[in-house]
Design an enzyme around this catalytic site. Structure first.
Site, PDB file in Angstrom:
ATOM      1  N   GLU A 498       0.834  -1.198   0.000  1.00  0.00           N
ATOM      2  CA  GLU A 498       0.000   0.000   0.000  1.00  0.00           C
ATOM      3  C   GLU A 498       0.872   1.252   0.000  1.00  0.00           C
ATOM      4  O   GLU A 498       1.739   1.401   0.870  1.00  0.00           O
ATOM      5  CB  GLU A 498      -0.914  -0.023   1.225  1.00  0.00           C
ATOM      6  CG  GLU A 498      -1.876  -1.202   1.224  1.00  0.00           C
ATOM      7  CD  GLU A 498      -2.432  -1.529   2.596  1.00  0.00           C
ATOM      8  OE1 GLU A 498      -2.235  -0.708   3.525  1.00  0.00           O
ATOM      9  OE2 GLU A 498      -3.053  -2.594   2.755  1.00  0.00           O
ATOM     10  N   GLU A 529      -4.302  -6.569   2.840  1.00  0.00           N
ATOM     11  CA  GLU A 529      -3.088  -7.202   3.362  1.00  0.00           C
ATOM     12  C   GLU A 529      -3.051  -8.713   3.142  1.00  0.00           C
ATOM     13  O   GLU A 529      -1.990  -9.305   2.924  1.00  0.00           O
ATOM     14  CB  GLU A 529      -2.934  -6.896   4.854  1.00  0.00           C
ATOM     15  CG  GLU A 529      -2.544  -5.470   5.174  1.00  0.00           C
ATOM     16  CD  GLU A 529      -3.711  -4.506   5.180  1.00  0.00           C
ATOM     17  OE1 GLU A 529      -3.476  -3.298   5.330  1.00  0.00           O
ATOM     18  OE2 GLU A 529      -4.870  -4.971   5.017  1.00  0.00           O
ATOM     19  N   GLN A 551       1.984  -2.094   5.752  1.00  0.00           N
ATOM     20  CA  GLN A 551       2.318  -0.695   6.008  1.00  0.00           C
ATOM     21  C   GLN A 551       2.682  -0.427   7.463  1.00  0.00           C
ATOM     22  O   GLN A 551       3.663   0.259   7.742  1.00  0.00           O
ATOM     23  CB  GLN A 551       1.155   0.190   5.566  1.00  0.00           C
ATOM     24  CG  GLN A 551       1.507   1.655   5.489  1.00  0.00           C
ATOM     25  CD  GLN A 551       0.463   2.445   4.720  1.00  0.00           C
ATOM     26  OE1 GLN A 551      -0.541   2.857   5.289  1.00  0.00           O
ATOM     27  NE2 GLN A 551       0.699   2.654   3.436  1.00  0.00           N
ATOM     28  N   ASP A 554       0.730  -3.302  13.089  1.00  0.00           N
ATOM     29  CA  ASP A 554      -0.602  -3.673  13.579  1.00  0.00           C
ATOM     30  C   ASP A 554      -1.440  -4.325  12.484  1.00  0.00           C
ATOM     31  O   ASP A 554      -2.295  -5.165  12.762  1.00  0.00           O
ATOM     32  CB  ASP A 554      -1.341  -2.438  14.097  1.00  0.00           C
ATOM     33  CG  ASP A 554      -0.618  -1.794  15.258  1.00  0.00           C
ATOM     34  OD1 ASP A 554      -0.915  -2.148  16.400  1.00  0.00           O
ATOM     35  OD2 ASP A 554       0.264  -0.953  15.015  1.00  0.00           O
ATOM     36  N   TYR A 555      -1.208  -3.933  11.241  1.00  0.00           N
ATOM     37  CA  TYR A 555      -2.006  -4.456  10.125  1.00  0.00           C
ATOM     38  C   TYR A 555      -1.594  -5.872   9.734  1.00  0.00           C
ATOM     39  O   TYR A 555      -2.238  -6.493   8.881  1.00  0.00           O
ATOM     40  CB  TYR A 555      -1.880  -3.546   8.909  1.00  0.00           C
ATOM     41  CG  TYR A 555      -2.349  -2.127   9.118  1.00  0.00           C
ATOM     42  CD1 TYR A 555      -3.108  -1.758  10.240  1.00  0.00           C
ATOM     43  CD2 TYR A 555      -2.016  -1.134   8.212  1.00  0.00           C
ATOM     44  CE1 TYR A 555      -3.528  -0.461  10.424  1.00  0.00           C
ATOM     45  CE2 TYR A 555      -2.435   0.176   8.389  1.00  0.00           C
ATOM     46  CZ  TYR A 555      -3.181   0.511   9.497  1.00  0.00           C
ATOM     47  OH  TYR A 555      -3.590   1.808   9.685  1.00  0.00           O
ATOM     48  N   HIS A 596      -1.614   2.127  15.547  1.00  0.00           N
ATOM     49  CA  HIS A 596      -0.383   2.209  14.770  1.00  0.00           C
ATOM     50  C   HIS A 596       0.869   2.035  15.614  1.00  0.00           C
ATOM     51  O   HIS A 596       1.972   2.260  15.135  1.00  0.00           O
ATOM     52  CB  HIS A 596      -0.289   3.564  14.060  1.00  0.00           C
ATOM     53  CG  HIS A 596      -1.293   3.761  12.986  1.00  0.00           C
ATOM     54  ND1 HIS A 596      -2.604   4.059  13.258  1.00  0.00           N
ATOM     55  CD2 HIS A 596      -1.204   3.697  11.635  1.00  0.00           C
ATOM     56  CE1 HIS A 596      -3.272   4.181  12.109  1.00  0.00           C
ATOM     57  NE2 HIS A 596      -2.444   3.957  11.125  1.00  0.00           N
TER      58      HIS A 596
END
Length: 797
Positions: A498, A529, A551, A554-555, A596
Site C-alpha cells: 500500500e 493485506e 504498512q 498492527d495491520y 499504529h
C-alpha cells in the site's frame, strides 16, 4: 494425456475415432480407480488402520476434464478433494495416495509430505537438494495443499501474478527455466461453501483488478459439511453472487462459466475454451461446477445421511458423475456395458493391490523395529531375573500388536529401560532407543527451516565497511539508496504494498524508485493485506524474490493467516521440497496511538515458527538483514523502527554486500554490573536510561538480540550474564510477550538461572494498547525512568 475435446468429433479431425475412444475409456478408467480409492480408503479409516480420511469422490469427472488442460509450467493450488486430478495428470499414484493415508514417513513411499500431512494433500518439488529452483516451466507443479478453508486462495493470486510479471518485466524474460513468457495458468480449486470466506472474495477482487491467469474451479455439491448453500451464499449461487465482477468489453473483471459436474463432454469443451483464453489474455476465469455429488459425505468423521433427505440422496445416486459418464459412453457407441464393467472390475483389483502394497511398505520397517526391540528386551529379561516378569510382559504386549506404530516401539523400549535402570545389560537397548529417537526426529521434527546451503543461518557474514567519505543520511535515505542499488543488481526482486509505488512508501524508503525501475517491479496494491501476502507467496514459490510490505505492524493481523498456515509451515510440511523465500517488510514500535503503535511480538514469534523474525534497531542494520535473507531460501519478516527513519546514520560503503548474521546478538555497550537485553526502538530508551545509571556508578552491558527467530544461537547473552550476574529484558510487547520468550530462552534453555545474584526482571509495555500522544506513549510503554528505577532496585538487592 492429450488435450482432446470429446464434446465434438468432426469427420476431418486428425484424431482418429479409435484414439478418441481410447482417450475416453482411459478417462473412465481413471475415474473408476479414483472412486474405488475413496471407497477403500474410508474402510481403512473405519477399521482403524488410518487416522482420518477426506476424499474427492463425486468430483472425478470434473477433475479429469480439468486435468486435460494442465500443461508444463502450470501450477495447481488446491485443497484435499483433488486426488482424481493428481491421478489423471500422473503426478500421484494410488499407492502413494494410500501411503499418505497411513502417514508413512518414508518420502520414497509418500513423496508429497513424508507423512506429515493428512491424506489428499499433494505437492511437487520446486527446488533441488541444493535449494536451487528446478526448471518449473518444464514441469507440472503442485503448490503444497492447504486444509484451512479458502487458505489456498491468496497464494493462488500470487502464482498467477508471477505469470504476469514474467510476461511484462523485460529483465525476467531470460529466466526460461521458470517461465515461458508468462503463459502459465494457476489452477485453483475450492469447495463451494469455502467461497463464503473473505479469502475468496479478496482474491477474486484482486484477480479481477490485476488481470492475471487464474482459473478457479468451484466444486459445488450443495453443502458445507451439513449446511446447505442457501445459508452460505447470497441467492444460493456463487456465480450469481459475483456476477457484478464479470468482465465486459473495455473493463477489467473475471469470466464466469457455469457447467454441470456430471457433464463430461460439456466440461471438456468449457474448460478448453476458458483455460485457453486465460492463458493467452491473462483474464481470470471462474468455473462454477454445479451438481457435484458426494457419495460418502464430507469425511470419515460422520455420515451425510444425518443431514441429507432421502430425496437428495436418491438424486445424488441418479446424477453421480460416473453413472452419467457411463451412460454417455454407451449412448455415443464408444463402448458397451460389458467392456465398461470389465474396466470397473480391473479398477477395483488395481486399487486393492495398490493399497496392500502401501500398507506392506508402511508396516515392514515398523515390524523390523518390533523384532529388534523384542530381542533386546528379551535379552535383558534373561540377564535380570528379578525384573524378568515385567520385561517379558512388555515383549508379549509388543508381539501381540498386529498393527504396531513407531510410537509402540518407543514406548516399549522406554518402559523396559525404566525397569532395567542403569544395569549394564541395558546398554544395547539404550543404544537402539537413542538410534530410533534420532531417526524419528529426522522423520517428524526436521526441515522447519532450510537445513542445506540455502539456510539463512549459513550465509557468510560480511561486515559493514564504513569509509570516511560516506555521508551521514537519514534512515529513510539510507534505505532508499539501498533499495535503488538492490533493484539495479538483482532483477528477481519485486516490491509492492500500500502506497509503495507512486509515493515511495509512507516513509519514503522507495521514493522515486518506481519511475527508475518500473511499475511492474515496484508497485502499489489495494488495501488488502491478506492478498498482498498471497502475491508474495506465489511469486516466491515461482523462483522470484518478493518484498511484500505491510504498512504498519498492527495491520499484520489481516495477513497473518497465510503467513502462519502457509509460509511458516511450507518447508516442514513438504519435508524440504518447497521453499518460500518471501520477505515481509513492515514497520512498528513507538508511533503514538492505539492502531499504529503495537508491538505484538509474542503473537508473531509464536504464530510464525518457520519464518525468521528480524528486529533491526536502525536502517543500516535492516539493509544487512535484507542482504542475508536474499542469499537464502528462508522466509522472514523485517520490522523496521518507525521512529528511526529520520535519525542520522552512517552509510556502509558495501551497502548491498554486507550481511548481518541471524541469531547472533550484538553487544552495543560492554559493562560489568548488569546485562540489559532488548531490540529495536526500545534500545534507544535503554541507552537514555544507561547514561544516568553510569553516572551513578552502575556499569551496564547492552545487548541487541537483532533477531527473535532465531534467538541467540551461540548463547552470547549467557556469556554476558556470567560476567554481570544480573539481567533484565526490556521490550514494548505486552506482559508475557516477547520479554517472557527471551526470559525463557536465556533462563531455561541456556541455563542462565545458575549465574544469577538477584531475581531477573522483565520490563514491558502495559497490557492495553498504547494510548494516543506523547504522554500516552510514555505511560503505556517502557520509559527511561522506569528502566533506571528497576535497575537501581536490582543493584540494591
Amino acid at each position: 494425456m492429450e488435450n482432446t475435446n470429446p464434446a465434438t468429433m468432426p469427420a476431418t479431425s486428425e484424431l482418429s475415432f479409435e484414439r478418441f475412444r481410447e482417450e475416453v475409456l482411459n478417462d473412465y478408467r481413471v475415474a473408476c480407480i479414483s472412486r474405488e480409492a475413496s471407497l477403500l480408503a474410508r474402510k481403512e479409516v473405519l477399521t482403524g488402520k488410518a487416522k482420518f480420511g477426506i476424499f474427492g469422490d463425486g468430483k472425478e469427472i470434473a477433475q479429469i476434464a480439468m486435468a486435460k488442460f494442465f500443461q508444463p509450467g502450470d501450477f495447481r493450488s488446491g485443497y484435499y478433494r483433488d486426488q482424481t486430478f493428481m491421478f489423471a495428470t500422473g503426478l500421484a499414484t494410488v499407492e502413494q495416495f494410500f501411503a499418505q493415508l497411513y502417514a508413512d514417513p518414508n518420502p520414497e513411499n509418500e513423496p508429497f509430505s513424508a507423512g506429515r500431512q493428512m491424506n489428499c494433500h499433494f505437492a511437487t518439488p520446486l527446488t533441488d537438494e541444493a535449494g536451487e529452483w528446478l526448471p518449473l516451466a518444464e514441469r507440472k507443479n503442485i503448490a503444497s495443499d492447504m486444509a484451512p478453508t479458502a487458505a489456498q486462495m491468496p497464494r493462488s493470486l500470487g502464482l498467477a501474478y508471477a505469470s504476469r510479471a514474467f510476461r511484462h518485466i523485460p529483465a525476467l524474460q531470460s529466466l526460461k527455466h521458470l517461465s515461458d513468457n508468462g503463459n502459465e495458468v494457476c489452477f485453483c480449486t475450492i469447495g463451494d461453501a469455502s467461497t463464503s470466506e473473505g479469502h475468496f472474495w479478496e482474491t477474486i477482487n484482486a484477480a479481477g483488478v490485476l488481470q492475471v491467469p487464474l482459473a478457479v474451479f468451484v466444486w459445488d455439491d450443495g453443502y458445507g459439511i451439513s449446511v446447505p448453500k442457501k445459508y452460505q451464499t447470497t441467492k444460493g449461487s456463487i456465480s450469481t453472487a459475483i456476477s457484478g465482477m464479470e468482465k465486459e468489453e473495455d473493463t477489467n473483471g473475471i469470466r464466469i462459466v457455469k457447467v454441470k459436474g456430471w457433464d463430461y463432454a460439456g466440461m471438456c469443451e468449457a474448460f478448453e475454451q476458458g483455460i485457453r483464453l486465460t492463458r493467452e489474455t491473462h483474464v481470470p476465469v471462474l468455473f462454477h461446477v454445479e451438481e457435484i455429488t458426494q457419495p460418502q459425505g464430507h469425511s470419515t468423521s460422520g455420515s451425510h445421511e444425518r443431514y441429507k433427505t432421502p430425496e437428495r440422496l436418491d438424486w445424488e445416486r441418479e446424477w453421480d458423475g460416473l453413472r452419467k459418464m457411463k451412460e454417455w459412453v454407451v449412448a455415443n457407441a464408444l463402448s458397451d456395458n460389458e467392456e465398461l464393467e470389465r474396466i470397473e472390475a480391473e479398477a477395483k483389483n488395481f486399487v486393492k493391490d495398490s493399497k496392500n502394497s502401501a500398507w506392506e511398505n508402511f508396516l515392514t520397517p515398523v515390524k523390523a523395529q518390533v523384532n529388534r526391540a523384542t530381542e533386546l528386551i528379551a535379552a535383558m529379561a534373561n540377564a535380570l531375573p528379578d525384573q524378568a516378569t515385567g520385561l517379558k510382559k512388555i515383549v508379549a504386549g509388543l508381539q501381540a500388536n498386529r498393527e504396531p506404530l513407531r510410537r509402540s516401539v518407543m514406548k516399549a523400549l522406554h518402559n523396559a529401560l525404566q525397569i532395567a535402570g542403569a544395569h549394564d545389560s541395558a546398554f544395547w537397548t539404550r543404544d537402539y532407543y537413542e538410534e530410533l529417537r534420532k531417526e524419528n526426529a529426522r522423520y517428524y521434527n526436521s526441515q522447519l527451516y532450510n537445513e542445506g546451503e540455502k539456510s539463512a543461518l549459513k550465509v557468510k557474514e560480511v561486515k559493514a565497511r564504513f569509509d570516511n567519505e560516506m555521508p551521514l543520511l537519514n534512515g529513510y535515505e539510507l534505505l532508499n539508496r539501498y533499495f535503488d542499488q538492490l533493484f539495479a543488481e538483482n532483477s528477481k526482486v519485486l516490491a509492492f504494498g500500500e502506497d509503495l509505488g507512486q509515493i515511495g512508501d509512507v516513509n519514503q524508503g522507495f521514493a522515486g524508485l518506481q519511475e527508475k525501475h518500473g511499475k511492474d517491479r515496484i508497485f502499489d496494491t489495494g488495501i488488502r493485506e491478506l492478498t498482498i501476502m498471497g502475491q508474495g507467496i506465489g511469486l516466491a514459490l515461482r523462483g522470484l524474490r518478493p518484498i511484500a510490505e505491510i504498512q504498519y505492524l498492527d495491520y499484520l493481523l489481516y495477513g497473518l493467516q497465510p503467513l502462519s498456515d502457509d509460509v511458516a509451515t511450507l518447508h516442514y510440511r513438504t519435508a524440504g521440497q518447497q521453499s518460500c523465500p518471501l520477505i515481509v517488510r513492515t514497520r512498528g514500535h513507538r508511533l503514538e496511538g492505539i492502531w499504529h503503535s503495537g508491538s505484538p511480538m509474542g503473537m508473531i514469534i509464536n504464530s510464525l515458527r518457520g519464518m525468521h523474525v528480524c528486529v533491526p534497531r536502525n536502517m543500516a542494520q535492516a539493509a544487512g538483514m535484507y542482504n542475508t535473507l536474499l542469499k537464502a531460501n528462508d522466509p522472514a519478516i523485517v520490522i523496521e523502527c518507525l521512529n528511526g527513519y529520520r535519525l542520522k546514520e552512517k552509510v556502509p560503503a558495501n551497502l548491498t554486500e554486507y550481511t548481518v548474521p541471524l541469531g547472533i546478538p550484538e553487544i552495543l555497550k560492554e559493562g560489568t554490573d548488569i546485562t540489559i537485553v532488548g531490540y529495536g526502538s526500545t534500545l534507544r530508551i535503554v541507552q537514555e536510561a544507561v547514561v544516568s545509571l553510569e553516572q551513578q556508578g552502575i556499569s551496564c552491558e547492552i545487548v541487541d538480540v537483532q533477531t527473535l527467530l532465531p534467538f541467540d544461537i551461540n548463547h552470547v547473552i549467557l556469556e554476558s550474564l556470567k560476567k554481570t550476574n544480573r539481567i533484565v529484558f526490556v521490550d514494548e510487547d505486552v506482559p508475557g510477550g516477547a520479554a517472557a520468550y527471551m526470559f525463557n530462552k536465556v533462563m531455561e534453555e541456556q541455563g542462565g538461572y545458575r549465574y544469577l545474584d538477584v531475581s531477573p526482571r522483565t520490563i514491558t509495555g502495559k497490557a492495553h494498547r498504547p494510548a494516543y500522544g506523547s504522554d500516552g506513549d510514555y505511560f503505556s510503554k517502557p520509559n527511561a525512568e522506569e528502566i533506571e528505577d528497576v535497575i537501581r532496585q536490582m543493584m540494591a538487592e
